[in-house]
Design a protein around this motif. Structure first.
Motif, PDB file in Angstrom:
ATOM      1  N   TYR A   1      -7.300  -1.728  -5.599  1.00 20.12           N
ATOM      2  CA  TYR A   1      -6.799  -1.357  -4.276  1.00 20.12           C
ATOM      3  C   TYR A   1      -5.966  -2.485  -3.663  1.00 20.12           C
ATOM      4  O   TYR A   1      -6.412  -3.633  -3.584  1.00 20.12           O
TER       5      TYR A   1
ATOM      6  N   VAL B   1      -5.072   5.743   0.090  1.00 18.02           N
ATOM      7  CA  VAL B   1      -5.008   5.298  -1.288  1.00 18.02           C
ATOM      8  C   VAL B   1      -6.275   5.622  -2.060  1.00 18.02           C
ATOM      9  O   VAL B   1      -6.215   6.025  -3.219  1.00 18.02           O
ATOM     10  N   ARG B   2      -7.432   5.491  -1.433  1.00 19.13           N
ATOM     11  CA  ARG B   2      -8.670   5.766  -2.166  1.00 19.13           C
ATOM     12  C   ARG B   2      -8.776   7.241  -2.534  1.00 19.13           C
ATOM     13  O   ARG B   2      -9.240   7.590  -3.624  1.00 19.13           O
TER      14      ARG B   2
ATOM     15  N   ASP C   1      -5.981  -6.732  -5.327  1.00 16.29           N
ATOM     16  CA  ASP C   1      -5.410  -6.318  -6.616  1.00 16.29           C
ATOM     17  C   ASP C   1      -4.514  -7.397  -7.229  1.00 16.29           C
ATOM     18  O   ASP C   1      -3.606  -7.091  -8.003  1.00 16.29           O
TER      19      ASP C   1
ATOM     20  N   VAL D   1      -5.405  -4.074  -1.040  1.00 21.48           N
ATOM     21  CA  VAL D   1      -5.885  -4.419   0.301  1.00 21.48           C
ATOM     22  C   VAL D   1      -6.339  -5.879   0.292  1.00 21.48           C
ATOM     23  O   VAL D   1      -7.162  -6.276  -0.544  1.00 21.48           O
TER      24      VAL D   1
ATOM     25  N   PHE E   1       1.629   2.501  -2.497  1.00 21.58           N
ATOM     26  CA  PHE E   1       0.443   3.332  -2.612  1.00 21.58           C
ATOM     27  C   PHE E   1       0.268   4.243  -1.403  1.00 21.58           C
ATOM     28  O   PHE E   1      -0.373   5.278  -1.496  1.00 21.58           O
TER      29      PHE E   1
ATOM     30  N   SER F   1     -10.430  -5.295  -8.505  1.00 22.53           N
ATOM     31  CA  SER F   1     -10.196  -4.131  -7.656  1.00 22.53           C
ATOM     32  C   SER F   1      -8.761  -3.640  -7.792  1.00 22.53           C
ATOM     33  O   SER F   1      -7.820  -4.432  -7.736  1.00 22.53           O
TER      34      SER F   1
ATOM     35  N   PHE G   1      -6.629   7.773  -5.494  1.00 21.50           N
ATOM     36  CA  PHE G   1      -7.248   7.272  -6.716  1.00 21.50           C
ATOM     37  C   PHE G   1      -8.310   8.242  -7.220  1.00 21.50           C
ATOM     38  O   PHE G   1      -8.431   8.474  -8.417  1.00 21.50           O
TER      39      PHE G   1
ATOM     40  N   TRP H   1      -0.007   4.304  -9.351  1.00 24.29           N
ATOM     41  CA  TRP H   1      -1.435   4.537  -9.160  1.00 24.29           C
ATOM     42  C   TRP H   1      -2.017   5.371 -10.292  1.00 24.29           C
ATOM     43  O   TRP H   1      -3.193   5.257 -10.625  1.00 24.29           O
TER      44      TRP H   1
ATOM     45  N   THR I   1       2.320  -3.007  -0.814  1.00 24.73           N
ATOM     46  CA  THR I   1       1.254  -2.053  -0.528  1.00 24.73           C
ATOM     47  C   THR I   1       1.810  -0.671  -0.252  1.00 24.73           C
ATOM     48  O   THR I   1       1.187   0.346  -0.561  1.00 24.73           O
TER      49      THR I   1
END
Length: 379
Positions: free
Chosen positions: A274, A10-11, A280, A276, A6, A272, A14, A221, A3
């Motif tokens: 992400y 992260v969002r 993913d 989390v 990223f 997804s 993205f 990413w 993780t």
């Protein structure tokens, strides 16, 4: 994939990546208009081999397009995909004249927004030493069996279509050498992901794999954002409002906008993106750059090509170097051609994400592949 790759926010990253991807029309690879000009009239000419339906593929009657006796396009249907789909086939000029001879086969995987007819943009694929097969890969199929099958695209099992239907269908209908030593998979952009992924998923099928400007590191990413951008059709939306024109390829700078088909959910292909709570997991499972996947290429001849001179190939260069470094660490031989700004490759190449670079890159690769095929066929 850890993780930590990223990082925090992260969002937000993205969202920024999606905006940048839309502006760059990232990882597309639709052929220039010259590759798809003057389509042939559908024909049932006896000058091309007759095919028998098999392995779940049914030919559409009267839909075969004969471009020449050694260049024709079949249209097929399958329960694995919605709608009809094309398979373009290029035969060696000696195919009909040497009825006792069998031939190696190279599968060419086009980029996002492209079609099976993109093979016409690459003269090197018209080889007299091998058969070339260019199957439809969808505008945004990503050479995957989609996680969601109820989107506007309907059934979308592209990997199953190619690996369990097209390959044996070709072997059943043409005089092929049906072994991994005489079978290659080559792809560019989205198809670069497909070629490396297919070689990893089915090392029993492919003894040779080449990825050109490929989205081959799902740990990045920027590349995950590219997949999302094609699902949401963001590049097309941006391009429709753009006045850019000039360079070859698709999207800004091409004089025409790519089309990635209808909007689908951002989780449609791989789930997804992400990292989390294992959301993913599919991305990680199919990541071509994952060491566990690369280890499956221990008996495969691997070649990577990339420039680094635009917003797109700057990322494919990073991905290609990562894959090369990891292959080296695993003790697996490979060849990386990083042609930078394109000056070392060809006058037509500006180091960017376009056929001005991909066509000469394949002109470098195909003779090497032909030599390997010949060597494998010696007693």
């Amino acid at each position: 994939m850890p993780t930590s790759r990223f990082g925090a926010g992260v969002r937000a990253r993205f969202r920024a990546a999606l905006a940048a991807t839309a502006a760059a029309v990232a990882m597309t690879g639709a052929a220039p208009a010259t590759a798809q000009s003057a389509p042939s009239t559908p024909s049932t000419s006896s000058s091309v081999p007759e095919f028998t339906d098999s392995h779940g593929l049914t030919q559409v009657p009267g839909a075969t397009e004969v471009h020449s006796p050694t260049d024709f396009t079949l249209t097929v249907t399958t329960a694995q995909l919605s709608g009809p789909h094309k398979i373009r086939i290029l035969l060696p000029r000696g195919y009909a004249a040497e009825p006792g001879r069998r031939w190696p086969v190279t599968y060419f995987l086009h980029g996002g927004g492209g079609t099976a007819d993109d093979a016409a943009a690459v003269p090197a694929l018209r080889s007299d030493a091998m058969i070339t097969v260019a199957p439809d890969g969808g505008l945004k199929g990503w050479y995957a069996d989609w996680l969601l099958q109820n989107t506007a695209e309907g059934a979308a099992n592209w990997e199953t279509f190619h690996l369990t239907q097209v390959v044996p269908f070709i072997d059943a209908n043409l005089r092929t050498l049906p072994d991994r030593a005489h079978r290659a998979v080559v792809g560019l952009s989205m198809g670069g992901f497909g070629s490396l992924h297919y070689a990893e998923a089915r090392p029993d099928l492919f003894g040779h794999a080449a990825a050109l400007s490929g989205g081959i590191d799902f740990g990045m990413w920027q590349i995950r954002a590219t997949v999302l951008a094609t699902e949401l059709n963001l590049p097309g939306a941006w391009c429709a409002a753009s006045s850019s024109s000039g360079s070859s390829g698709s999207g800004p700078g091409s004089g025409r906008c790519p089309d990635y088909g209808p909007y689908v959910d951002s989780d449609a292909v791989f789930g997804s993106p992400y990292p989390v709570l294992d959301a993913d997991r599919v991305w990680r499972a199919v990541d071509p750059a994952a060491p566990a996947n690369l280890a499956r290429l221990s008996r495969t001849a691997i070649t990577l090509y990339t420039g680094d001179n635009d917003l797109i190939d700057a990322h494919t260069a990073v991905a290609s170097r990562t894959v090369k470094t990891r292959l080296d660490g695993l003790g697996i031989p490979s060849r990386l051609v990083d042609y930078g700004n394109g000056a070392s490759l060809a006058p037509s190449c500006n180091g960017g994400h376009n056929y001005g670079c991909w066509a000469p890159a394949l002109a470098d690769y195909v003779p090497r592949l032909e030599t390997a095929f010949t060597a494998a066929h010696r007693p």
